[in-house]
Design a protein around this motif. Structure first.
Motif, PDB file in Angstrom:
ATOM      1  N   LEU A 174       1.271   5.655  16.772  1.00  0.00           N
ATOM      2  CA  LEU A 174       2.260   4.593  16.586  1.00  0.00           C
ATOM      3  C   LEU A 174       3.237   4.559  17.756  1.00  0.00           C
ATOM      4  O   LEU A 174       3.479   3.512  18.352  1.00  0.00           O
ATOM      5  CB  LEU A 174       3.056   4.868  15.300  1.00  0.00           C
ATOM      6  N   ARG A 175       3.777   5.713  18.088  1.00  0.00           N
ATOM      7  CA  ARG A 175       4.779   5.782  19.171  1.00  0.00           C
ATOM      8  C   ARG A 175       4.194   5.303  20.492  1.00  0.00           C
ATOM      9  O   ARG A 175       4.809   4.550  21.229  1.00  0.00           O
ATOM     10  CB  ARG A 175       5.272   7.231  19.329  1.00  0.00           C
ATOM     11  N   ARG A 176       2.970   5.772  20.774  1.00  0.00           N
ATOM     12  CA  ARG A 176       2.339   5.410  22.041  1.00  0.00           C
ATOM     13  C   ARG A 176       2.185   3.889  22.162  1.00  0.00           C
ATOM     14  O   ARG A 176       2.493   3.294  23.190  1.00  0.00           O
ATOM     15  CB  ARG A 176       0.963   6.083  22.134  1.00  0.00           C
ATOM     16  N   ASN A 177       1.742   3.276  21.065  1.00  0.00           N
ATOM     17  CA  ASN A 177       1.506   1.836  21.112  1.00  0.00           C
ATOM     18  C   ASN A 177       2.798   1.033  21.163  1.00  0.00           C
ATOM     19  O   ASN A 177       2.863  -0.005  21.815  1.00  0.00           O
ATOM     20  CB  ASN A 177       0.633   1.408  19.935  1.00  0.00           C
ATOM     21  N   ILE A 178       3.827   1.516  20.475  1.00  0.00           N
ATOM     22  CA  ILE A 178       5.118   0.817  20.545  1.00  0.00           C
ATOM     23  C   ILE A 178       5.645   0.862  21.988  1.00  0.00           C
ATOM     24  O   ILE A 178       6.077  -0.150  22.535  1.00  0.00           O
ATOM     25  CB  ILE A 178       6.135   1.431  19.552  1.00  0.00           C
ATOM     26  N   GLU A 179       5.544   2.037  22.617  1.00  0.00           N
ATOM     27  CA  GLU A 179       6.002   2.160  24.018  1.00  0.00           C
ATOM     28  C   GLU A 179       5.207   1.233  24.935  1.00  0.00           C
ATOM     29  O   GLU A 179       5.739   0.649  25.873  1.00  0.00           O
ATOM     30  CB  GLU A 179       5.871   3.617  24.512  1.00  0.00           C
ATOM     31  N   ARG A 180       3.904   1.123  24.661  1.00  0.00           N
ATOM     32  CA  ARG A 180       3.030   0.296  25.507  1.00  0.00           C
ATOM     33  C   ARG A 180       3.362  -1.195  25.356  1.00  0.00           C
ATOM     34  O   ARG A 180       3.365  -1.952  26.329  1.00  0.00           O
ATOM     35  CB  ARG A 180       1.580   0.571  25.086  1.00  0.00           C
TER      36      ARG A 180
ATOM     37  N   SER B   5       0.830  -1.223   0.000  1.00  0.00           N
ATOM     38  CA  SER B   5       0.000   0.000   0.000  1.00  0.00           C
ATOM     39  C   SER B   5       0.859   1.265   0.000  1.00  0.00           C
ATOM     40  O   SER B   5       0.524   2.251  -0.639  1.00  0.00           O
ATOM     41  CB  SER B   5      -0.971  -0.006   1.187  1.00  0.00           C
ATOM     42  N   SER B   6       1.986   1.219   0.709  1.00  0.00           N
ATOM     43  CA  SER B   6       2.854   2.405   0.766  1.00  0.00           C
ATOM     44  C   SER B   6       3.443   2.750  -0.593  1.00  0.00           C
ATOM     45  O   SER B   6       3.724   3.906  -0.882  1.00  0.00           O
ATOM     46  CB  SER B   6       3.996   2.175   1.754  1.00  0.00           C
ATOM     47  N   ALA B   7       3.669   1.729  -1.401  1.00  0.00           N
ATOM     48  CA  ALA B   7       4.235   1.987  -2.727  1.00  0.00           C
ATOM     49  C   ALA B   7       3.161   2.527  -3.671  1.00  0.00           C
ATOM     50  O   ALA B   7       3.464   3.161  -4.676  1.00  0.00           O
ATOM     51  CB  ALA B   7       4.827   0.697  -3.299  1.00  0.00           C
ATOM     52  N   ARG B   8       1.886   2.275  -3.320  1.00  0.00           N
ATOM     53  CA  ARG B   8       0.810   2.656  -4.246  1.00  0.00           C
ATOM     54  C   ARG B   8       0.125   3.961  -3.871  1.00  0.00           C
ATOM     55  O   ARG B   8      -0.344   4.682  -4.738  1.00  0.00           O
ATOM     56  CB  ARG B   8      -0.236   1.527  -4.306  1.00  0.00           C
ATOM     57  N   PHE B   9       0.036   4.240  -2.576  1.00  0.00           N
ATOM     58  CA  PHE B   9      -0.743   5.409  -2.144  1.00  0.00           C
ATOM     59  C   PHE B   9       0.116   6.382  -1.341  1.00  0.00           C
ATOM     60  O   PHE B   9       1.204   6.057  -0.904  1.00  0.00           O
ATOM     61  CB  PHE B   9      -1.932   4.960  -1.288  1.00  0.00           C
ATOM     62  N   GLU B  10      -0.464   7.568  -1.127  1.00  0.00           N
ATOM     63  CA  GLU B  10       0.218   8.596  -0.332  1.00  0.00           C
ATOM     64  C   GLU B  10       0.211   8.211   1.144  1.00  0.00           C
ATOM     65  O   GLU B  10      -0.655   7.480   1.602  1.00  0.00           O
ATOM     66  CB  GLU B  10      -0.533   9.929  -0.482  1.00  0.00           C
ATOM     67  N   GLY B  11       1.152   8.774   1.868  1.00  0.00           N
ATOM     68  CA  GLY B  11       1.154   8.567   3.309  1.00  0.00           C
ATOM     69  C   GLY B  11       2.200   9.454   3.955  1.00  0.00           C
ATOM     70  O   GLY B  11       3.140   9.900   3.304  1.00  0.00           O
ATOM     71  N   SER B  12       2.030   9.702   5.261  1.00  0.00           N
ATOM     72  CA  SER B  12       2.974  10.607   5.929  1.00  0.00           C
ATOM     73  C   SER B  12       4.297   9.904   6.213  1.00  0.00           C
ATOM     74  O   SER B  12       5.318  10.536   6.432  1.00  0.00           O
ATOM     75  CB  SER B  12       2.361  11.125   7.229  1.00  0.00           C
ATOM     76  N   LEU B  13       4.275   8.556   6.246  1.00  0.00           N
ATOM     77  CA  LEU B  13       5.513   7.816   6.523  1.00  0.00           C
ATOM     78  C   LEU B  13       5.559   6.650   5.553  1.00  0.00           C
ATOM     79  O   LEU B  13       5.352   5.510   5.950  1.00  0.00           O
ATOM     80  CB  LEU B  13       5.446   7.256   7.950  1.00  0.00           C
ATOM     81  N   ASN B  14       5.781   6.928   4.299  1.00  0.00           N
ATOM     82  CA  ASN B  14       5.740   5.825   3.345  1.00  0.00           C
ATOM     83  C   ASN B  14       6.978   4.948   3.477  1.00  0.00           C
ATOM     84  O   ASN B  14       8.081   5.434   3.657  1.00  0.00           O
ATOM     85  CB  ASN B  14       5.625   6.348   1.902  1.00  0.00           C
ATOM     86  N   MET B  15       6.762   3.639   3.351  1.00  0.00           N
ATOM     87  CA  MET B  15       7.872   2.706   3.473  1.00  0.00           C
ATOM     88  C   MET B  15       7.856   1.797   2.256  1.00  0.00           C
ATOM     89  O   MET B  15       6.837   1.164   1.970  1.00  0.00           O
ATOM     90  CB  MET B  15       7.691   1.869   4.735  1.00  0.00           C
TER      91      MET B  15
ATOM     92  N   PRO C 172      -7.996   0.275   3.965  1.00  0.00           N
ATOM     93  CA  PRO C 172      -8.627  -0.737   3.108  1.00  0.00           C
ATOM     94  C   PRO C 172     -10.088  -0.355   2.839  1.00  0.00           C
ATOM     95  O   PRO C 172     -10.694   0.360   3.643  1.00  0.00           O
ATOM     96  CB  PRO C 172      -8.585  -2.016   3.948  1.00  0.00           C
ATOM     97  N   VAL C 173     -10.635  -0.821   1.748  1.00  0.00           N
ATOM     98  CA  VAL C 173     -12.011  -0.472   1.354  1.00  0.00           C
ATOM     99  C   VAL C 173     -12.991  -0.795   2.491  1.00  0.00           C
ATOM    100  O   VAL C 173     -12.990  -1.892   3.035  1.00  0.00           O
ATOM    101  CB  VAL C 173     -12.426  -1.262   0.092  1.00  0.00           C
ATOM    102  N   GLY C 174     -13.793   0.201   2.863  1.00  0.00           N
ATOM    103  CA  GLY C 174     -14.848  -0.038   3.847  1.00  0.00           C
ATOM    104  C   GLY C 174     -14.379  -0.028   5.291  1.00  0.00           C
ATOM    105  O   GLY C 174     -15.135  -0.363   6.193  1.00  0.00           O
ATOM    106  N   HIS C 175     -13.127   0.327   5.565  1.00  0.00           N
ATOM    107  CA  HIS C 175     -12.629   0.313   6.942  1.00  0.00           C
ATOM    108  C   HIS C 175     -11.883   1.596   7.259  1.00  0.00           C
ATOM    109  O   HIS C 175     -11.421   2.291   6.363  1.00  0.00           O
ATOM    110  CB  HIS C 175     -11.726  -0.894   7.170  1.00  0.00           C
ATOM    111  N   SER C 176     -11.762   1.883   8.568  1.00  0.00           N
ATOM    112  CA  SER C 176     -11.088   3.130   8.916  1.00  0.00           C
ATOM    113  C   SER C 176      -9.576   2.954   9.006  1.00  0.00           C
ATOM    114  O   SER C 176      -8.827   3.861   8.728  1.00  0.00           O
ATOM    115  CB  SER C 176     -11.643   3.677  10.237  1.00  0.00           C
ATOM    116  N   HIS C 177      -9.134   1.762   9.427  1.00  0.00           N
ATOM    117  CA  HIS C 177      -7.689   1.530   9.492  1.00  0.00           C
ATOM    118  C   HIS C 177      -7.377   0.038   9.536  1.00  0.00           C
ATOM    119  O   HIS C 177      -8.244  -0.795   9.800  1.00  0.00           O
ATOM    120  CB  HIS C 177      -7.056   2.242  10.704  1.00  0.00           C
TER     121      HIS C 177
ATOM    122  N   ASN D 118      -6.385   6.614   8.899  1.00  0.00           N
ATOM    123  CA  ASN D 118      -6.167   7.884   9.580  1.00  0.00           C
ATOM    124  C   ASN D 118      -5.515   7.638  10.943  1.00  0.00           C
ATOM    125  O   ASN D 118      -6.173   7.624  11.968  1.00  0.00           O
ATOM    126  CB  ASN D 118      -7.513   8.606   9.737  1.00  0.00           C
ATOM    127  N   VAL D 119      -4.216   7.397  10.929  1.00  0.00           N
ATOM    128  CA  VAL D 119      -3.476   7.108  12.158  1.00  0.00           C
ATOM    129  C   VAL D 119      -2.319   8.103  12.230  1.00  0.00           C
ATOM    130  O   VAL D 119      -1.694   8.408  11.220  1.00  0.00           O
ATOM    131  CB  VAL D 119      -2.943   5.654  12.135  1.00  0.00           C
TER     132      VAL D 119
END
Length: 476
Positions: free
Chosen positions: A360-366, A272-282, A390-395, A354-355
């Protein structure tokens, strides 16, 4: 330049998964791309071809979608599955220049796929590979989708892997391998799997092992959730877990469709990162660079959440933090292993929707305190954020772990191999193929033993300080 991943579907299982992947990728792009304009996201997996001039017309880079052609090669030594694709809804996405088929199959024999068909089809595969690669501005990586237990997927699949290394040594090679279960009905599957493992260990950059048993369990869990009424009683019409017909009834007719959809969703999230925009594409190469500290230990455990993105049922979406917890529970893994009680070398989290980076940081620390990371890579997290869910979902979230928990899977595979090999059972079927020697078997099992030993050495360091001379040798 568009970063292109070029998929190769090899064998029956590979092509069935590939078929679901193309179908879901097109649906995903259709949901995002409402105007029917050929954009960069689409171009990573599809060419836009002007067919008015007849035959293989020129590519059109801007403007309306004319005729989409998948960038891919489909290879199978039986025609059945590929013919089904050519008669199904995806028939216009492929043309005959992308297909390599035979009629006789590989008889569940790695040697037939690797040695016999490999030699026979080498020129044909190289020619089609080069033609397909010519259409890519920036070839980012190759993807092989295959299974380990049969003859074509394991034998010809690993032959193609070697071929890619010869022809395009600098392009990363990603492999999605479906491993047979212990109760597999192919008697020779342990031979085929261990012979294929040697090739994967030596020639792949990254392997995502997937077990049939885990896929089967996930499909059953989804059906239980649906039938218990917890998730709303109906599966939506265009469900991603049912077959392309979109009704729950067809699941009974094609039991593998639902399982193949799970693997297809893994590939959608991975790319998905190679296909769509994102703030932290990998991109995929970053996964390999960041998750594989030792070249041979490149097998990754994957887990997907929420699982019912696959069932596409009417449910409230999981809370974000719950989704991260789920990704580290065994119920969501595509392979039966126990990473929590084993050693992490590195871990990647690929999030869609929409994350925020802070989430991400909070959950990694947890989660971090409950996971054992190798002492020299305590910060071994790689994260990707793609803004298109993904289609029909928020994340959604795909977690990839490089973890020593794969060792028991490989030990069990070795044991199944040795049971047959000690009795020399079925060996003659392999040894009468030109170029197949008994040494191929002994080398393959010793390669697997070495791999198991490398995991054991790492496990032995759990909790203690790490001294690692072998790591320095690699850098020379």
């Amino acid at each position: 330049l568009t970063r292109v991943s070029l998929p190769f579907a090899v064998g029956q299982c590979g092509n069935q998964v590939g078929c679901r992947f193309w179908d879901l990728a097109l649906r995903e792009h259709a949901a995002v791309n409402k105007k029917g304009i050929y954009d960069e996201a689409l171009s990573s997996f599809f060419r836009n071809v002007d067919t008015r001039s007849g035959g293989d017309g020129p590519d059109i880079y801007k403007g309306k979608i004319c005729s989409l052609k998948a960038r891919a090669l489909l290879i199978d030594m039986e025609e059945g599955v590929v013919n089904e694709i050519l008669q199904g809804p995806l028939r216009d996405v492929f043309d005959s220049k992308q297909l390599i088929t035979d009629v006789s199959g590989s008889g569940n024999n790695w040697a037939v796929g690797h040695k016999l068909y490999g030699c026979q089809y080498r020129e044909n595969i190289v020619e089609k590979l080069r033609k397909t690669a010519e259409h890519c501005d920036c070839l980012q990586c190759f993807f092989i989708i295959h299974s380990m237990g049969g003859g074509t997927g394991s034998g010809l699949g690993t032959f193609v892997l070697n071929l890619l290394e010869d022809e395009f040594p600098e392009v990363y090679r990603f492999v999605t391998s479906v491993y047979p279960s212990g109760e597999d009905d192919v008697i020779t599957s342990p031979y085929n799997s261990v012979l294929a493992m040697k090739e994967l260990t030596e020639h792949a950059d990254c392997v995502l092992p997937i077990e049939n048993e885990s896929l089967f369990d996930i499909v059953n869990k989804i059906h239980q959730m649906i039938n218990s009424g917890k998730l709303g009683s109906t599966v939506k019409q265009n469900s991603l877990v049912t077959s392309s017909a979109g009704s729950a009834k067809t699941v009974q007719e094609k039991p593998f469709d639902a399982m193949n959809n799970i693997v297809a969703n893994l590939l959608l999230n991975l790319t998905s990162s190679a296909r769509f925009e994102g703030s932290l594409n990998m991109d995929l190469n970053e996964i390999s660079m960041n998750l594989v500290p030792f070249p041979r230990l490149h097998y990754l455990v994957s887990s997907l959440t929420p699982l019912y993105t696959l069932a596409d049922v009417n449910v409230p979406s999981r809370r974000l933090d719950q989704m991260f917890s789920d990704a580290f529970s065994r119920d969501h893994q595509l392979i039966q292993a126990d990473p929590k009680h084993s050693l992490y070398l590195a871990c990647a989290l690929l999030v869609r929707g929409n994350v925020q980076v802070s989430d991400l940081r909070r959950n990694i620390e947890r989660l971090k305190p409950s996971l054992h990371f190798v002492s020299w890579n305590q910060e071994g997290w790689k994260t990707g954020l793609c803004s298109v869910p993904p289609v029909g979902h928020s994340h959604s979230l795909l977690a990839l772990a490089n973890n020593t928990c794969l060792k028991p899977t490989f030990i069990e595979l070795k044991d199944r191999f040795m049971k047959l090999y000690k009795k020399k059972a079925h060996l003659h079927h392999y040894l009468h193929i030109d170029g197949m020697e008994q040494s191929c078997f002994s080398e393959a099992v010793s390669s697997l033993s070495d791999l198991i030993e490398e995991y054991s050495e790492l496990d032995a360091t759990k909790g203690g300080p790490r001294t690692d001379p072998s790591r320095l040798k690699i850098a020379v």
